[in-house]
Enzyme design. Sequence first.
Site, PDB file in Angstrom:
ATOM      1  N   LYS A 439       1.483  -0.977  -0.003  1.00 26.59           N
ATOM      2  CA  LYS A 439       0.228  -0.222  -0.060  1.00 26.59           C
ATOM      3  C   LYS A 439       1.159   1.331  -0.335  1.00 26.59           C
ATOM      4  O   LYS A 439       1.636   1.380   1.073  1.00 26.59           O
ATOM      5  CB  LYS A 439      -0.869   0.218   1.616  1.00 26.59           C
ATOM      6  CG  LYS A 439      -1.663  -1.679   0.794  1.00 26.59           C
ATOM      7  CD  LYS A 439      -2.975  -1.702   2.678  1.00 26.59           C
ATOM      8  CE  LYS A 439      -3.484  -3.184   1.853  1.00 26.59           C
ATOM      9  NZ  LYS A 439      -2.588  -4.306   2.813  1.00 26.59           N
ATOM     10  N   TRP A 444      -2.669   0.726  -4.256  1.00 26.06           N
ATOM     11  CA  TRP A 444      -1.940  -1.246  -4.138  1.00 26.06           C
ATOM     12  C   TRP A 444      -1.280  -0.610  -5.206  1.00 26.06           C
ATOM     13  O   TRP A 444      -1.732  -1.103  -6.291  1.00 26.06           O
ATOM     14  CB  TRP A 444      -3.439  -1.475  -3.866  1.00 26.06           C
ATOM     15  CG  TRP A 444      -4.461  -1.849  -3.068  1.00 26.06           C
ATOM     16  CD1 TRP A 444      -4.297  -0.300  -2.089  1.00 26.06           C
ATOM     17  CD2 TRP A 444      -4.787  -2.809  -2.257  1.00 26.06           C
ATOM     18  NE1 TRP A 444      -4.576  -1.322  -1.392  1.00 26.06           N
ATOM     19  CE2 TRP A 444      -5.646  -1.907  -0.777  1.00 26.06           C
ATOM     20  CE3 TRP A 444      -5.320  -3.973  -2.856  1.00 26.06           C
ATOM     21  CZ2 TRP A 444      -6.405  -2.922  -0.568  1.00 26.06           C
ATOM     22  CZ3 TRP A 444      -6.692  -4.501  -2.489  1.00 26.06           C
ATOM     23  CH2 TRP A 444      -6.699  -4.277  -1.304  1.00 26.06           C
TER      24      TRP A 444
END
Length: 542
Positions: A439, A444
Amino acid sequence: MLGLMQNQPLLISSLIDFAERHHGEGEIVSRRVEGDIHRYTYKEVAQRSRQVANALDAMKLQFGDRVATIAWNGYRHLELYFGISGSGRVLHTINPRMHPDQITWVANHSEDQVVFFDMSFLPIVKAIHARCPTVKQWVALCDADKLPADSGIPNLASYEALISVQPSAYTWPQFDENTASSMCYTSGTTGNPKAALYSHRSTILHAYAAALPDVMCLSARDSILPVVPMFHVNAWGIPYSAAMTGAKLVFPGPGMDGKSVYELIESERVTYAAGVPTVWQMLLSHMQPAGLRFSTLKRTVIGGSACPPAMITAFNDQYGVEVLHAWGMTEMSPLGTLCTLKNKHLTMSEEDKMKIRLKQGRAIFGVDMKIVNADGAELPWDGKAYGDLLVKGPWVVANYYKGEGGDPLVDGWFPTGDVATIDAEGYMQITDRSKDVIKSGGEWISSIDIENIAVAHPAVAMAACIGMRHPKWDERPIVAVVKKPGMDVTREELLAFYEGKTAKWQIPDDVVFLDAIPMGATGKMQKAKLREVLKDYKLPGL
Ligand code: ADP
């Protein structure tokens, strides 16, 4: 109104009965621990599995008792698959790559009564037998004259001596198809291992599904080499599907290295092989420098971890072997998806076909899947939205053995722990294990994507991408790399190799060269262990 068809339970014993009757001359070839090649037929598998069933009766084992194996892929293991489950006992396949303490734990947890083991695993049995009070009998898979005289293991018998005194006639019992047939413990990366307890019904349905044309496409014309182990998730169900279709089986035993696997493929005219990427990497590394070719191999199914694009290309372009990417897990018996093309894809360019082949594939009939966001809301099948992957179906767990870990389901769905996209055609692609996603700055990054680019570099043998804490971005990716023997690449060269292949902010901040990446008992990279190895590591500039 009920249908008026015969209500015959789906039982594993029917598979070996069928193979004996319809494919009695079908061959089973095994590389043995003894070092030689053993060859016989389905007829003999059937006879000897009935002798196994008689031997278990003679030991006074009860219906439902757990009987364990610690064994390679081989003909005796196959006989145990049918003899143990067919007679109503539960086959517990133990993964010998686990730590002996963990093996002791699972043998006690499942309360195994008898343990059958290959002689390669005698050291494990010597280390654990005194701590396994439920085990009444240890059986070495060998001839009587190969039994060690001074093993120190009480109640040690030789398999051949044990079954040779038994008649080969046996009437398989008939019982409820929902009866437990076999069990497999997950590798337990968090907490103690938990076991999936398969049933006769789930196993037979899975065997039917696995043999379908758009799944493994198995037939009596195939010669199958399951390199994927019978000691973990039933070798992807291949022993059952092979008996159902009458396919020839070729077992590698302990010989998983590139040379041994290549020799078997050629000598046994293997058409179809199955295994995890690390096994195929060893095979390619053996073949490429020597300029070797396949004469019969047509298809290989690769799963268990993401298959790097470079491997799909090598099989396809250099060797004319079709790679079928597969995804599944212990809790799914294990098959969930397989990547086979649809008719409309056949006219596509090779590059576009490759984009599909890289995905983990379409759900097999019997498996339902969906992706959800953090609030549990379902996400669209557009190939872009990614979320937690949930599954359900008749060969997906409803509960773990002994209720370990509590109720695993969410509204009837099993959360896989994987993060995935699904496109409009139903092709699922894993972006990560949910615990491995990086993250960075609210976005992501898929560790699999970062690893795939690294292993496409000619000097890279293996790559693992993990996130490192970062004060501004939360996490930043780094890639740990093992170089191919005799090859070299620098940190700067590898980082430059990423340019143009992924968004700039996804390029790792650093490359760390290692001699090896920690691997788990099921051939997967162990990122938690890797983090321990790199515990003193600091990101550049921090
Ligand atoms: P373990 O071996 O750790 O007990 P499993 O064998 O059940 O666990 O592994 C299941 C997991 O392996 C999946 O949830 C997924 O994360 C990973 N996996 C399996 N096949 C693939 C694949 N083709 N691509 C990416 N990941 C995969």
